[in-house]
Design a protein around this motif. Structure first.
Motif, PDB file in Angstrom:
ATOM      1  N   ALA A  78       0.344  -1.182   0.045  1.00 26.34           N
ATOM      2  CA  ALA A  78      -0.167   0.055   0.141  1.00 26.34           C
ATOM      3  C   ALA A  78       0.372   1.163   0.110  1.00 26.34           C
ATOM      4  CB  ALA A  78      -1.081  -0.671   1.402  1.00 26.34           C
ATOM      5  N   ALA A  79       1.894   0.903   0.707  1.00 24.56           N
ATOM      6  CA  ALA A  79       2.320   2.463   0.715  1.00 24.56           C
ATOM      7  C   ALA A  79       3.167   2.556  -0.454  1.00 24.56           C
ATOM      8  CB  ALA A  79       3.488   2.037   1.953  1.00 24.56           C
ATOM      9  N   ASN A  80       4.197   1.596  -1.060  1.00 29.60           N
ATOM     10  CA  ASN A  80       4.589   1.865  -2.519  1.00 29.60           C
ATOM     11  C   ASN A  80       3.875   2.199  -3.308  1.00 29.60           C
ATOM     12  OD1 ASN A  80       5.069   0.169  -5.270  1.00 29.60           O
ATOM     13  ND2 ASN A  80       6.724   0.951  -4.375  1.00 29.60           N
ATOM     14  N   ASN A  81       2.623   1.705  -3.586  1.00 28.77           N
ATOM     15  CA  ASN A  81       1.508   2.437  -4.138  1.00 28.77           C
ATOM     16  C   ASN A  81       0.726   4.313  -4.157  1.00 28.77           C
ATOM     17  OD1 ASN A  81      -1.802   3.273  -5.267  1.00 28.77           O
ATOM     18  ND2 ASN A  81      -0.918   1.203  -6.476  1.00 28.77           N
ATOM     19  N   ILE A  82       1.047   3.756  -3.048  1.00 30.47           N
ATOM     20  CA  ILE A  82       1.442   5.541  -2.032  1.00 30.47           C
ATOM     21  C   ILE A  82       1.996   6.457  -2.679  1.00 30.47           C
ATOM     22  CG2 ILE A  82       0.330   7.574  -0.534  1.00 30.47           C
ATOM     23  CD1 ILE A  82      -0.936   5.437   1.110  1.00 30.47           C
ATOM     24  N   ALA A  83       3.212   5.874  -2.307  1.00 26.41           N
ATOM     25  CA  ALA A  83       4.524   6.971  -2.557  1.00 26.41           C
ATOM     26  C   ALA A  83       4.848   7.714  -3.991  1.00 26.41           C
ATOM     27  CB  ALA A  83       5.697   5.832  -1.825  1.00 26.41           C
ATOM     28  N   GLU A  84       4.646   6.014  -5.051  1.00 27.31           N
ATOM     29  CA  GLU A  84       5.334   6.618  -6.084  1.00 27.31           C
ATOM     30  C   GLU A  84       4.076   7.205  -6.988  1.00 27.31           C
ATOM     31  OE1 GLU A  84       5.992   2.818  -9.056  1.00 27.31           O
ATOM     32  OE2 GLU A  84       7.605   2.311  -7.856  1.00 27.31           O
ATOM     33  N   LYS A  85       2.447   7.039  -6.430  1.00 21.26           N
ATOM     34  CA  LYS A  85       1.900   7.822  -7.321  1.00 21.26           C
ATOM     35  C   LYS A  85       1.663   9.444  -6.092  1.00 21.26           C
ATOM     36  CE  LYS A  85      -2.030   4.514  -7.416  1.00 21.26           C
ATOM     37  NZ  LYS A  85      -3.217   3.689  -6.972  1.00 21.26           N
ATOM     38  N   ALA A  86       2.673   9.518  -5.563  1.00 19.43           N
ATOM     39  CA  ALA A  86       2.691  11.236  -4.917  1.00 19.43           C
ATOM     40  C   ALA A  86       4.425  12.044  -6.116  1.00 19.43           C
ATOM     41  CB  ALA A  86       3.249  11.174  -3.816  1.00 19.43           C
ATOM     42  N   VAL A  87       4.879  11.013  -5.926  1.00 19.88           N
ATOM     43  CA  VAL A  87       5.829  11.292  -7.007  1.00 19.88           C
ATOM     44  C   VAL A  87       5.552  11.399  -8.844  1.00 19.88           C
ATOM     45  CG1 VAL A  87       8.018  10.617  -8.166  1.00 19.88           C
ATOM     46  CG2 VAL A  87       7.299  10.629  -5.711  1.00 19.88           C
ATOM     47  N   LYS A  88       4.737  10.468  -8.500  1.00 21.13           N
ATOM     48  CA  LYS A  88       4.362  10.173 -10.316  1.00 21.13           C
ATOM     49  C   LYS A  88       3.348  11.917 -10.786  1.00 21.13           C
ATOM     50  CE  LYS A  88       4.738   5.540 -11.238  1.00 21.13           C
ATOM     51  NZ  LYS A  88       3.538   4.354 -11.612  1.00 21.13           N
ATOM     52  N   LEU A  89       2.967  12.379  -9.925  1.00 22.85           N
ATOM     53  CA  LEU A  89       1.519  13.093  -9.130  1.00 22.85           C
ATOM     54  C   LEU A  89       2.738  14.300  -9.946  1.00 22.85           C
ATOM     55  CD1 LEU A  89      -1.286  13.851  -9.644  1.00 22.85           C
ATOM     56  CD2 LEU A  89      -1.126  14.261  -6.713  1.00 22.85           C
ATOM     57  N   VAL A  90       3.684  14.796  -8.886  1.00 24.69           N
ATOM     58  CA  VAL A  90       4.121  15.751  -9.204  1.00 24.69           C
ATOM     59  C   VAL A  90       4.767  15.820 -10.706  1.00 24.69           C
ATOM     60  CG1 VAL A  90       6.277  16.933  -8.509  1.00 24.69           C
ATOM     61  CG2 VAL A  90       5.210  16.075  -6.676  1.00 24.69           C
ATOM     62  N   ILE A  91       4.664  14.775 -11.572  1.00 27.82           N
ATOM     63  CA  ILE A  91       5.408  14.688 -12.661  1.00 27.82           C
ATOM     64  C   ILE A  91       4.730  15.273 -13.974  1.00 27.82           C
ATOM     65  CG2 ILE A  91       6.835  13.797 -14.474  1.00 27.82           C
ATOM     66  CD1 ILE A  91       8.394  12.020 -11.753  1.00 27.82           C
ATOM     67  N   LEU A  92       3.336  14.469 -13.303  1.00 31.87           N
ATOM     68  CA  LEU A  92       2.338  13.797 -14.471  1.00 31.87           C
ATOM     69  C   LEU A  92       1.269  15.343 -14.490  1.00 31.87           C
ATOM     70  CD1 LEU A  92       0.683  12.128 -16.392  1.00 31.87           C
ATOM     71  CD2 LEU A  92      -0.525  11.325 -14.544  1.00 31.87           C
ATOM     72  N   VAL A  93       1.109  15.829 -13.556  1.00 29.88           N
ATOM     73  CA  VAL A  93       0.305  17.601 -13.427  1.00 29.88           C
ATOM     74  C   VAL A  93       0.980  18.197 -14.920  1.00 29.88           C
ATOM     75  CG1 VAL A  93      -0.069  19.095 -11.707  1.00 29.88           C
ATOM     76  CG2 VAL A  93      -0.622  17.010 -11.406  1.00 29.88           C
ATOM     77  N   PRO A  94       1.823  18.615 -14.349  1.00 25.67           N
ATOM     78  CA  PRO A  94       2.303  19.834 -15.571  1.00 25.67           C
ATOM     79  C   PRO A  94       2.482  18.715 -16.576  1.00 25.67           C
ATOM     80  CG  PRO A  94       4.614  19.388 -13.807  1.00 25.67           C
ATOM     81  CD  PRO A  94       3.342  18.351 -13.877  1.00 25.67           C
ATOM     82  N   MET A  95       2.634  18.288 -16.555  1.00 25.06           N
ATOM     83  CA  MET A  95       2.321  17.624 -18.612  1.00 25.06           C
ATOM     84  C   MET A  95       0.563  17.448 -18.889  1.00 25.06           C
ATOM     85  SD  MET A  95       4.541  13.642 -18.388  1.00 25.06           S
ATOM     86  CE  MET A  95       6.122  13.865 -18.587  1.00 25.06           C
ATOM     87  N   ILE A  96       0.041  17.073 -17.958  1.00 23.95           N
ATOM     88  CA  ILE A  96      -2.030  17.573 -18.014  1.00 23.95           C
ATOM     89  C   ILE A  96      -2.278  18.528 -18.425  1.00 23.95           C
ATOM     90  CG2 ILE A  96      -3.749  16.918 -17.439  1.00 23.95           C
ATOM     91  CD1 ILE A  96      -2.458  14.560 -15.985  1.00 23.95           C
ATOM     92  N   ALA A  97      -1.404  19.545 -17.182  1.00 24.17           N
ATOM     93  CA  ALA A  97      -1.324  21.242 -17.967  1.00 24.17           C
ATOM     94  C   ALA A  97      -1.194  21.661 -19.222  1.00 24.17           C
ATOM     95  CB  ALA A  97      -0.731  21.666 -16.646  1.00 24.17           C
ATOM     96  N   ILE A  98       0.119  21.000 -19.796  1.00 27.30           N
ATOM     97  CA  ILE A  98       0.112  21.229 -20.476  1.00 27.30           C
ATOM     98  C   ILE A  98      -0.873  21.097 -21.846  1.00 27.30           C
ATOM     99  CG2 ILE A  98       2.217  21.098 -23.178  1.00 27.30           C
ATOM    100  CD1 ILE A  98       4.258  20.828 -19.881  1.00 27.30           C
TER     101      ILE A  98
END
Lengths: 269, 371
Positions: free
Chosen positions: A109-129
């Motif tokens: 569960a923690a691995n899932n949450i942790a990687e999503k936190a990292v991915k979110l930071v990277i993905l949001v700017p891409m989605i914004a573009i």
């Protein structure tokens, strides 16, 4: 362990997971490019079809908004632990966890949450573009309660996928290799979750089945809350059905996990 | 079962008094079920359609006790059942039959209170995060084992100093050498001050220096904290350095339970003498000690090319006579007296040589368990 202790263990696992993920930041950038590229292509293709006069049950606004939000919702709801879990069981690495006062599922569960936190930071700017380029037919100005419902629905979707993965991974207690099953599951879920094609675009004769099957509630339904014209009543009913599916998958996954632990042969310790 | 110990008193390291057992095992058995499949495509198809299920008795009615503070070596050839025994003691496996109690708990229930009082270190399995410094894993350990900040810091500082790894705590684990990683594994395992530690091949893959340090560390922890240690290892130096008692398991059954020195004397009671002279010497076959069968001349090793070395095996009671005889053969430069090689003895026991089996079968303690 008390709930407080479990929370502290998971919090520490999440911190360690984030630290571990940040050891490979470039990998995550490429993962997220892979996540967003499919929706971008799909959006362009479907918009071109509409522009060419294709007769679809939805308009360009629906398609655009759906695919802009798709990569975010599918990333947030996704799970990727089944193969790792089955391998951990098969080669005996699970022993390390079983001899400690903390479930291996906390780590998952923690691995899932942790990687999503990292991915979110990277993905949001891409989605914004992506959104900026599609801004002409993007419809994000819906009532605030729909965003709240989207968040709740996405959380339940994440639980459904997580516990499906726990169930799949638990098959490693009995099967030597789950990769064939995993491949079939992956194909099926991509088709009927709405990840590849919005469910509304499937033929009318399939709509009844697509509407009730549980995988709708992992990607399509959360998006429908914002992009379709579901009434408040339909959203509440949908969330209720989703909660039932969530409970079913939690119970199923947990039961398989516990049964597996009882039959565990602790290979290779 | 054969036991060299005929009384319940257990010698404790550091002269501590014996007390009631911390580990109690009675008639412990484990049967594995597995599928058999013939090789080739035909076998694969037949196996997929109709599986042949078989069972194998891996552990067969083991009975023993371990007292607090003991360091016990669990030995046996591959497939003897020692790892299965260790798995049942740590709660990884549910026994098929019999009773196990560790610290009063049934291990397979895996209660948090139990797991917080033991630890399992597997030389081939890491409990550390690979990509981050070991300190991150220790913080996780702190939360798992419910350690206070003060106890965590005190224990961390103490163990890091003992293991000489203070400078490595903030280095990603993947950057550490194998020996450094094993030290970190041991540090993690002992942070919560477990009362019982199970070690499975703790020095596997380490170089000679690292092995020595790990052994010295474990011996020190046992002495200072009174930690009970059960260790499996194929490295007899580990066993010699750490264990006051060994249990030898073969074909799932207890073959020997007792002191290592006692085992050596029982199976190979003769002492080995290696005498180096200033000039080549020989010992006549008709010399009294040789003729009486009290001394046997061994082949000298390859290092002795000039015939200056005598390698002998001598009955213990004749050792004094031999030592007084040797200077009369020529000017003595060096003299070494030792027991037979432990590794050799264990190997004889594993492969079931007649001498080894008769030595322990002839023991007056046959049939008495160490209980």
């Amino acid at each position: 362990m008390t709930l407080g202790e479990v929370f502290r263990v998971i919090r520490r696992l999440v911190v360690g997971g984030i630290a571990g993920s940040l050891a490979y930041p470039v990998d995550f950038v490429f993962y997220m490019l892979g996540t967003i590229i499919g929706p971008i292509i799909a959006a362009l293709v479907w918009r071109a079809a509409i522009a060419a006069g294709a007769d679809l049950p939805v308009d360009a606004q629906y398609i655009t908004t759906y695919f802009v939000l798709l990569s975010l919702v599918s990333m947030l709801s996704s799970a990727w632990l089944s193969m790792f879990m089955a391998d951990t069981i098969r080669d005996g690495r699970l022993n390390v966890w079983l001899a400690r006062p903390g479930s291996f599922l906390y780590e998952m569960a923690a691995n899932n949450i942790a990687e999503k936190a990292v991915k979110l930071v990277i993905l949001v700017p891409m989605i914004a573009i992506f959104a900026w380029f599609m801004r002409d037919s993007l419809t994000l100005g819906v009532a605030p309660w729909r965003w709240g419902a989207l968040l709740v629905s996405t959380l339940m979707a994440a639980l459904i996928f997580f516990w499906i993965d726990v169930a799949m991974g638990s098959l490693g207690f009995w099967l030597e290799d789950i990769s064939g099953l995993e491949w079939g599951r992956s194909l099926l879920t991509r088709l009927i979750t709405g990840q590849m094609i919005p469910l509304v675009l499937f033929p009318a004769w399939m709509q009844g089945f697509l509407h009730v099957q549980p995988f709708r509630y992992t990607v399509s339904f959360p998006l429908e809350i914002v992009v379709s014209n579901l009434s408040a009543q339909e959203v509440v009913t949908g969330l209720g059905v989703q909660a039932l599916w969530t409970a079913l998958f939690v119970i199923g996954g947990l039961s398989l996990w516990r049964r597996g632990l009882r039959s565990y042969a602790a290979v290779g310790a | 079962m054969v036991s060299a110990v005929r009384h319940p008193g257990i010698a404790m390291p550091g002269g501590r008094p014996a007390s009631s057992p911390i580990i109690t095992v009675r008639d412990l058995s484990k049967t594995y079920t597995f599928h058999r499949q013939a090789p080739g495509l035909r076998g694969a198809i037949r196996g997929a359609i109709r599986r042949q299920t078989e069972s194998r008795l891996a552990v067969d009615a083991l009975t023993f006790d371990i007292a607090p503070g003991e360091v016990v070596g669990l030995l046996g050839p591959n497939g003897a059942g020692k790892t299965t025994t260790l798995k049942m003691l740590t709660g990884l496996l549910d026994p098929t039959d019999g009773e196990v109690r560790v610290l009063g708990y049934r291990p397979f229930e895996r209660k948090t209170d139990y797991l917080r009082r033991i630890d399992l270190v597997m030389g081939q399995k890491t409990m550390l995060w690979w990509d981050v410094p070991a300190l991150e894993s220790f913080y996780l350990h702190k939360e798992m084992y419910g350690l206070s900040d003060a106890l965590f810091r005190e224990s961390l500082d103490e163990l890091a100093a003992l293991l000489e790894v203070e400078d490595l705590l903030q280095v990603p684990v993947r950057k550490l050498s194998l020996g450094e990683r094993m030290k970190m594994e041991l540090l993690a395992a002992l942070l919560h001050r477990p009362e019982v530690v199970f070690l499975d091949e703790p020095t596997i893959g380490l170089d000679v220096v690292a092995k020595d340090r790990v052994r010295a560390f474990l011996a020190g922890i046992n002495l200072q904290r009174g930690t009970t240690i059960l260790v499996t290892s194929h490295d007899m130096d580990d066993i010699e350095a750490l264990c006051s008692r060994v249990m030898i398991v073969n074909h799932g059954r207890m073959a020997y339970d007792g002191g290592l020195a006692d085992l050596v004397q029982r199976i190979q009671p003769r002492k080995r003498v290696r005498a180096t002279f200033a000039a080549p010497v020989t010992i006549a076959p008709d010399a009294a000690l040789v003729a009486d069968g009290l001394v046997r001349v061994l082949d000298p090793d390859e290092a002795d090319s000039g015939g200056n070395v005598l390698a002998l095996e001598v009955e213990r009671e004749a050792l004094g006579d031999l030592l007084s005889t040797l200077p009369r053969l020529g000017p003595l430069v060096d003299l070494a007296v030792a027991d037979a090689d432990v590794e050799e003895i264990i190997r004889d026991l594993f492969i079931g040589t007649a001498a080894a089996e008769s030595a322990i079968a002839g023991s007056p303690a046959v049939g008495e368990g160490r209980q």
